[in-house]
Design a protein around this motif. Structure first.
Motif, PDB file in Angstrom:
ATOM      1  N   ARG A   1       0.829  -1.212   0.000  1.00 57.86           N
ATOM      2  CA  ARG A   1       0.000   0.000   0.000  1.00 57.86           C
ATOM      3  C   ARG A   1       0.858   1.254   0.000  1.00 57.86           C
ATOM      4  NH1 ARG A   1      -3.175  -0.715   5.216  1.00 57.86           N
ATOM      5  NH2 ARG A   1      -4.100   1.293   4.678  1.00 57.86           N
ATOM      6  N   ILE A   2       1.957   1.216   0.763  1.00 58.15           N
ATOM      7  CA  ILE A   2       2.866   2.365   0.810  1.00 58.15           C
ATOM      8  C   ILE A   2       3.523   2.581  -0.546  1.00 58.15           C
ATOM      9  CG2 ILE A   2       5.066   3.167   1.773  1.00 58.15           C
ATOM     10  CD1 ILE A   2       4.156   1.978   4.456  1.00 58.15           C
ATOM     11  N   ALA A   3       3.938   1.484  -1.184  1.00 56.88           N
ATOM     12  CA  ALA A   3       4.568   1.596  -2.503  1.00 56.88           C
ATOM     13  C   ALA A   3       3.610   2.232  -3.511  1.00 56.88           C
ATOM     14  CB  ALA A   3       5.009   0.218  -2.994  1.00 56.88           C
ATOM     15  N   HIS A   4       2.341   1.859  -3.435  1.00 55.64           N
ATOM     16  CA  HIS A   4       1.346   2.423  -4.348  1.00 55.64           C
ATOM     17  C   HIS A   4       1.084   3.893  -4.024  1.00 55.64           C
ATOM     18  CE1 HIS A   4      -2.190   2.725  -6.898  1.00 55.64           C
ATOM     19  NE2 HIS A   4      -2.878   3.191  -5.853  1.00 55.64           N
ATOM     20  N   ALA A   5       0.919   4.208  -2.722  1.00 58.04           N
ATOM     21  CA  ALA A   5       0.588   5.584  -2.322  1.00 58.04           C
ATOM     22  C   ALA A   5       1.755   6.542  -2.503  1.00 58.04           C
ATOM     23  CB  ALA A   5       0.121   5.605  -0.863  1.00 58.04           C
ATOM     24  N   SER A   6       2.988   6.024  -2.486  1.00 59.06           N
ATOM     25  CA  SER A   6       4.158   6.905  -2.611  1.00 59.06           C
ATOM     26  C   SER A   6       4.554   7.165  -4.060  1.00 59.06           C
ATOM     27  CB  SER A   6       5.352   6.312  -1.854  1.00 59.06           C
ATOM     28  OG  SER A   6       5.727   5.055  -2.381  1.00 59.06           O
ATOM     29  N   SER A   7       3.950   6.436  -5.004  1.00 61.76           N
ATOM     30  CA  SER A   7       4.323   6.635  -6.411  1.00 61.76           C
ATOM     31  C   SER A   7       4.052   8.056  -6.916  1.00 61.76           C
ATOM     32  CB  SER A   7       3.627   5.606  -7.302  1.00 61.76           C
ATOM     33  OG  SER A   7       2.220   5.726  -7.223  1.00 61.76           O
ATOM     34  N   PRO A   8       2.938   8.725  -6.518  1.00 67.07           N
ATOM     35  CA  PRO A   8       2.769  10.110  -6.963  1.00 67.07           C
ATOM     36  C   PRO A   8       3.883  11.044  -6.474  1.00 67.07           C
ATOM     37  CG  PRO A   8       0.683   9.232  -6.150  1.00 67.07           C
ATOM     38  CD  PRO A   8       1.743   8.250  -5.793  1.00 67.07           C
TER      39      PRO A   8
ATOM     40  N   LYS B   1       2.367  23.306  -8.695  1.00 66.70           N
ATOM     41  CA  LYS B   1       1.938  22.905 -10.037  1.00 66.70           C
ATOM     42  C   LYS B   1       1.914  21.388 -10.181  1.00 66.70           C
ATOM     43  CE  LYS B   1       3.635  27.068 -12.387  1.00 66.70           C
ATOM     44  NZ  LYS B   1       4.646  27.605 -13.341  1.00 66.70           N
ATOM     45  N   ALA B   2       2.881  20.722  -9.573  1.00 66.55           N
ATOM     46  CA  ALA B   2       2.973  19.267  -9.719  1.00 66.55           C
ATOM     47  C   ALA B   2       1.823  18.536  -9.044  1.00 66.55           C
ATOM     48  CB  ALA B   2       4.303  18.767  -9.159  1.00 66.55           C
ATOM     49  N   ILE B   3       1.211  19.155  -8.022  1.00 64.69           N
ATOM     50  CA  ILE B   3       0.082  18.480  -7.364  1.00 64.69           C
ATOM     51  C   ILE B   3      -1.244  19.154  -7.710  1.00 64.69           C
ATOM     52  CG2 ILE B   3       1.457  17.585  -5.460  1.00 64.69           C
ATOM     53  CD1 ILE B   3       0.371  19.782  -3.697  1.00 64.69           C
ATOM     54  N   ASN B   4      -1.230  20.067  -8.671  1.00 62.18           N
ATOM     55  CA  ASN B   4      -2.460  20.667  -9.190  1.00 62.18           C
ATOM     56  C   ASN B   4      -3.331  21.216  -8.066  1.00 62.18           C
ATOM     57  OD1 ASN B   4      -4.306  21.467 -11.128  1.00 62.18           O
ATOM     58  ND2 ASN B   4      -5.411  19.520 -11.100  1.00 62.18           N
ATOM     59  N   THR B   5      -2.750  22.114  -7.293  1.00 58.99           N
ATOM     60  CA  THR B   5      -3.469  22.647  -6.146  1.00 58.99           C
ATOM     61  C   THR B   5      -3.282  24.154  -6.054  1.00 58.99           C
ATOM     62  OG1 THR B   5      -3.846  22.312  -3.777  1.00 58.99           O
ATOM     63  CG2 THR B   5      -1.559  22.385  -4.506  1.00 58.99           C
TER      64      THR B   5
ATOM     65  N   GLU C   1       8.293  24.013 -17.927  1.00 56.48           N
ATOM     66  CA  GLU C   1       6.956  23.719 -17.428  1.00 56.48           C
ATOM     67  C   GLU C   1       6.967  22.504 -16.507  1.00 56.48           C
ATOM     68  OE1 GLU C   1       4.346  25.547 -17.788  1.00 56.48           O
ATOM     69  OE2 GLU C   1       5.287  26.989 -19.152  1.00 56.48           O
ATOM     70  N   VAL C   2       6.011  22.515 -15.581  1.00 56.09           N
ATOM     71  CA  VAL C   2       5.802  21.395 -14.666  1.00 56.09           C
ATOM     72  C   VAL C   2       4.405  20.850 -14.910  1.00 56.09           C
ATOM     73  CG1 VAL C   2       5.576  20.706 -12.247  1.00 56.09           C
ATOM     74  CG2 VAL C   2       7.378  22.297 -12.920  1.00 56.09           C
ATOM     75  N   ASP C   3       4.301  19.550 -15.127  1.00 54.32           N
ATOM     76  CA  ASP C   3       3.000  18.917 -15.339  1.00 54.32           C
ATOM     77  C   ASP C   3       2.403  18.478 -14.008  1.00 54.32           C
ATOM     78  OD1 ASP C   3       3.248  19.195 -18.099  1.00 54.32           O
ATOM     79  OD2 ASP C   3       4.274  17.254 -18.309  1.00 54.32           O
ATOM     80  N   ALA C   4       1.087  18.540 -13.916  1.00 54.22           N
ATOM     81  CA  ALA C   4       0.391  18.060 -12.722  1.00 54.22           C
ATOM     82  C   ALA C   4       0.352  16.536 -12.744  1.00 54.22           C
ATOM     83  CB  ALA C   4      -1.018  18.631 -12.672  1.00 54.22           C
ATOM     84  N   VAL C   5       0.974  15.914 -11.758  1.00 56.56           N
ATOM     85  CA  VAL C   5       1.058  14.452 -11.713  1.00 56.56           C
ATOM     86  C   VAL C   5       0.407  13.874 -10.457  1.00 56.56           C
ATOM     87  CG1 VAL C   5       3.106  14.297 -13.172  1.00 56.56           C
ATOM     88  CG2 VAL C   5       3.375  14.622 -10.700  1.00 56.56           C
ATOM     89  N   ALA C   6      -0.109  14.744  -9.599  1.00 56.62           N
ATOM     90  CA  ALA C   6      -0.759  14.291  -8.367  1.00 56.62           C
ATOM     91  C   ALA C   6      -1.894  15.254  -8.042  1.00 56.62           C
ATOM     92  CB  ALA C   6       0.240  14.214  -7.215  1.00 56.62           C
ATOM     93  N   SER C   7      -2.700  14.873  -7.079  1.00 57.97           N
ATOM     94  CA  SER C   7      -3.832  15.702  -6.668  1.00 57.97           C
ATOM     95  C   SER C   7      -3.831  15.840  -5.151  1.00 57.97           C
ATOM     96  CB  SER C   7      -5.140  15.060  -7.125  1.00 57.97           C
ATOM     97  OG  SER C   7      -5.352  13.840  -6.426  1.00 57.97           O
ATOM     98  N   PRO C   8      -4.571  16.819  -4.614  1.00 56.95           N
ATOM     99  CA  PRO C   8      -4.688  16.923  -3.157  1.00 56.95           C
ATOM    100  C   PRO C   8      -5.212  15.637  -2.516  1.00 56.95           C
ATOM    101  CG  PRO C   8      -5.503  18.920  -4.181  1.00 56.95           C
ATOM    102  CD  PRO C   8      -5.222  17.953  -5.291  1.00 56.95           C
TER     103      PRO C   8
ATOM    104  N   ASP D   1      -4.497  12.622  -3.421  1.00 54.59           N
ATOM    105  CA  ASP D   1      -3.350  11.717  -3.268  1.00 54.59           C
ATOM    106  C   ASP D   1      -2.583  12.019  -1.983  1.00 54.59           C
ATOM    107  OD1 ASP D   1      -3.811  10.362  -5.683  1.00 54.59           O
ATOM    108  OD2 ASP D   1      -2.715  11.887  -6.820  1.00 54.59           O
ATOM    109  N   ILE D   2      -2.435  13.310  -1.687  1.00 57.38           N
ATOM    110  CA  ILE D   2      -1.707  13.716  -0.477  1.00 57.38           C
ATOM    111  C   ILE D   2      -2.467  13.267   0.769  1.00 57.38           C
ATOM    112  CG2 ILE D   2      -0.676  15.643   0.763  1.00 57.38           C
ATOM    113  CD1 ILE D   2       0.468  15.120  -2.077  1.00 57.38           C
ATOM    114  N   LEU D   3      -3.780  13.532   0.781  1.00 58.85           N
ATOM    115  CA  LEU D   3      -4.584  13.179   1.951  1.00 58.85           C
ATOM    116  C   LEU D   3      -4.659  11.669   2.136  1.00 58.85           C
ATOM    117  CD1 LEU D   3      -7.487  15.794   1.548  1.00 58.85           C
ATOM    118  CD2 LEU D   3      -5.473  15.921   3.037  1.00 58.85           C
ATOM    119  N   ALA D   4      -4.717  10.919   1.037  1.00 57.13           N
ATOM    120  CA  ALA D   4      -4.738   9.454   1.139  1.00 57.13           C
ATOM    121  C   ALA D   4      -3.428   8.928   1.701  1.00 57.13           C
ATOM    122  CB  ALA D   4      -5.005   8.848  -0.242  1.00 57.13           C
ATOM    123  N   ALA D   5      -2.309   9.536   1.292  1.00 56.00           N
ATOM    124  CA  ALA D   5      -1.004   9.101   1.801  1.00 56.00           C
ATOM    125  C   ALA D   5      -0.876   9.385   3.298  1.00 56.00           C
ATOM    126  CB  ALA D   5       0.106   9.806   1.030  1.00 56.00           C
ATOM    127  N   ARG D   6      -1.454  10.491   3.746  1.00 57.78           N
ATOM    128  CA  ARG D   6      -1.367  10.839   5.169  1.00 57.78           C
ATOM    129  C   ARG D   6      -2.000   9.772   6.056  1.00 57.78           C
ATOM    130  NH1 ARG D   6      -2.805  17.334   5.644  1.00 57.78           N
ATOM    131  NH2 ARG D   6      -0.912  18.121   4.616  1.00 57.78           N
TER     132      ARG D   6
END
Length: 347
Positions: free
Chosen positions: A29-36, A87-91, A224-231, A233-238
C-alpha cells in the motif's frame, strides 16, 4: 531495524505468519501511495537543479502537514521550488511578499461593508489556499506574524466573529534571508516553534551550476511542470503514516535526542551554560512524524534510526536556543545539535 524481526521470538508461527502478511500488505500500500511523490520529484527536477534536500523536506511537510521555514540567500530558487511543487500536485498556490507595511487583513481577509443592503460580508484573504509561500517572513511586523500563527497551528482563520477552516492540504513555506537584517523583525520563539522543519538552502556545486547555466542561460527560457498528483493523493497518503511502525528502541532514541537538548549533562555532554532552552514536546512529536514520512518516501513500513538521524537536524536546529556564552565560543544551535547527534548512540 524491522520491528517484526525484533519480536519474532515471542510470536507463534501463526502469529508470525499473520504479522508478516500484514506488514507485506502495508508495504504494498505504501509503494502504491508513494508513487505520486516520486512523480512529483521528477517534475520538479525538470525545473530545479540540485536542491534535492529541499525537495525532500517539502514532501515531508506535505505528508505530515508540518510547515517549513526555508533560509537561504536570494537567488537559490526557493520560490521556484515551492511554485513547482504546487503545479505538480495541481493545487492552490499563493505567494505573499511580506513587507513592513503589511496588515493582518492583507493576509487573512476582512469584513467589507456593502451599502446597497447595509451588511458586512467577509472578503477572504490569500491565506485561503493549499500552499502558501510567505516570502521574507521576517520583514512583516509582529501583528502579521501572529495572524499567521493561528492559521499555521489551528488550520483556521477568524475574521470578525466568524471562524473559517482552511482548505486541506494546507502548508506554509516561509523564506527568510540570513544576510540582510535591516528592516526585519526577528521571528519570536513561539512562531519558529510552529515550523516543523527549518531547512538551510546552500549554493549549488560546480556541476549543478554548469547545468543551471546551460538550462537557464538563454533569454525566454520557460520550463513547465505537469500536474502528476492531486490533493486527494496527499490526503490518502497521510492516512498511512500512522500505520508505519516505530519500534520502542527507536522511540527511546527520539526521546533521548530531544531530552539531551534540555539536560545535556545527564547524557554526558559537556554543554553546561551553552543551551538556554531545548526542544519542547512538540519537537518530539514532529521528529516522530517526520521520521515516519521519511520511511514512507523510502517505501518502508517501519522507521529506522537512520530516518530519525537524517531529519533530526532540520527538526531541532530552530528549537535549541543558545546562550551568549555559546555565541562567544562561536557555537551555533546547529553545531550543538550536531554534537548531540554524534554523542547519542543509535539503537
Amino acid at each position: 531495524m524491522n520491528e517484526l524481526n525484533e519480536h519474532a521470538e515471542f510470536l507463534s508461527d501463526a502469529e508470525l505468519s499473520e504479522a508478516a502478511k500484514q506488514q507485506r500488505h502495508l508495504t504494498e500500500r505504501i509503494a502504491h501511495a508513494s508513487s505520486p511523490f516520486r512523480e512529483i520529484v521528477t517534475q520538479i527536477n525538470h525545473v530545479l537543479v540540485g536542491q534535492s534536500h529541499l525537495v525532500d523536506r517539502m514532501l515531508i511537510g506535505l505528508l505530515t502537514g508540518g510547515h517549513l521555514l526555508i533560509e537561504g540567500v536570494p537567488g537559490l530558487a526557493k520560490t521556484t521550488a515551492v511554485a513547482s511543487l504546487a503545479k505538480a500536485i495541481n493545487t492552490g498556490f499563493q505567494r505573499l511578499q511580506f513587507t513592513p507595511d503589511l496588515l493582518p487583513a492583507d493576509l487573512i481577509g476582512t469584513q467589507v461593508y456593502r451599502p446597497q443592503d447595509q451588511t458586512f460580508v467577509v472578503q477572504k484573504g490569500p491565506i485561503f489556499s493549499n500552499l502558501v509561500l510567505a516570502d521574507e517572513i521576517n520583514r512583516a511586523p509582529a501583528k502579521v506574524q501572529s495572524a499567521l500563527l493561528e492559521a499555521m497551528q489551528e488550520h483556521q482563520v477568524t475574521i470578525g466573529s466568524e471562524t473559517f477552516p482552511l482548505p486541506e492540504p494546507f502548508l506554509v513555506m516561509a523564506t527568510q534571508n540570513p544576510v540582510e537584517q535591516e528592516g526585519t523583525y526577528a521571528l519570536p520563539e513561539a512562531q519558529t516553534d510552529r515550523f516543523m522543519l527549518k531547512v538551510i538552502v546552500d549554493y549549488p556545486n560546480r556541476e549543478e551550476e554548469l547545468l543551471i547555466l546551460r538550462r537557464m542561460g538563454k533569454t525566454g527560457t520557460k520550463l513547465e511542470v505537469d500536474a502528476v498528483a492531486s490533493p486527494e493523493d496527499i490526503l490518502a497518503a497521510r492516512t498511512l503514516l500512522d500505520e508505519i511502525r516505530v519500534d520502542e528502541k527507536v522511540e527511546g532514541y527520539i526521546v533521548d535526542l530531544v531530552m539531551a537538548t534540555r539536560r545535556p549533562k545527564a547524557y554526558g555532554l559537556e554543554l553546561d551554560g551553552l543551551i538556554q532552552f531545548g526542544g519542547s514536546p512538540r519537537a518530539t512529536i514532529n521528529l516522530t512524524l517526520a521520521a515516519r514520512a521519511a520511511a514512507f518516501l523510502a517505501g518502508r513500513a517501519y522507521v529506522l534510526p537512520t530516518d530519525v538521524r537524517s531529519i533530526a537536524l532540520d527538526v531541532l536546529r530552530h528549537r535549541v536556543m543558545i546562550t551568549y556564552e555559546a555565541e562567544a565560543e562561536d557555537l551555533t544551535s546547529e553545531s550543538i545539535v550536531q554534537q548531540i547527534l554524534d554523542h547519542i548512540p543509535a539503537p
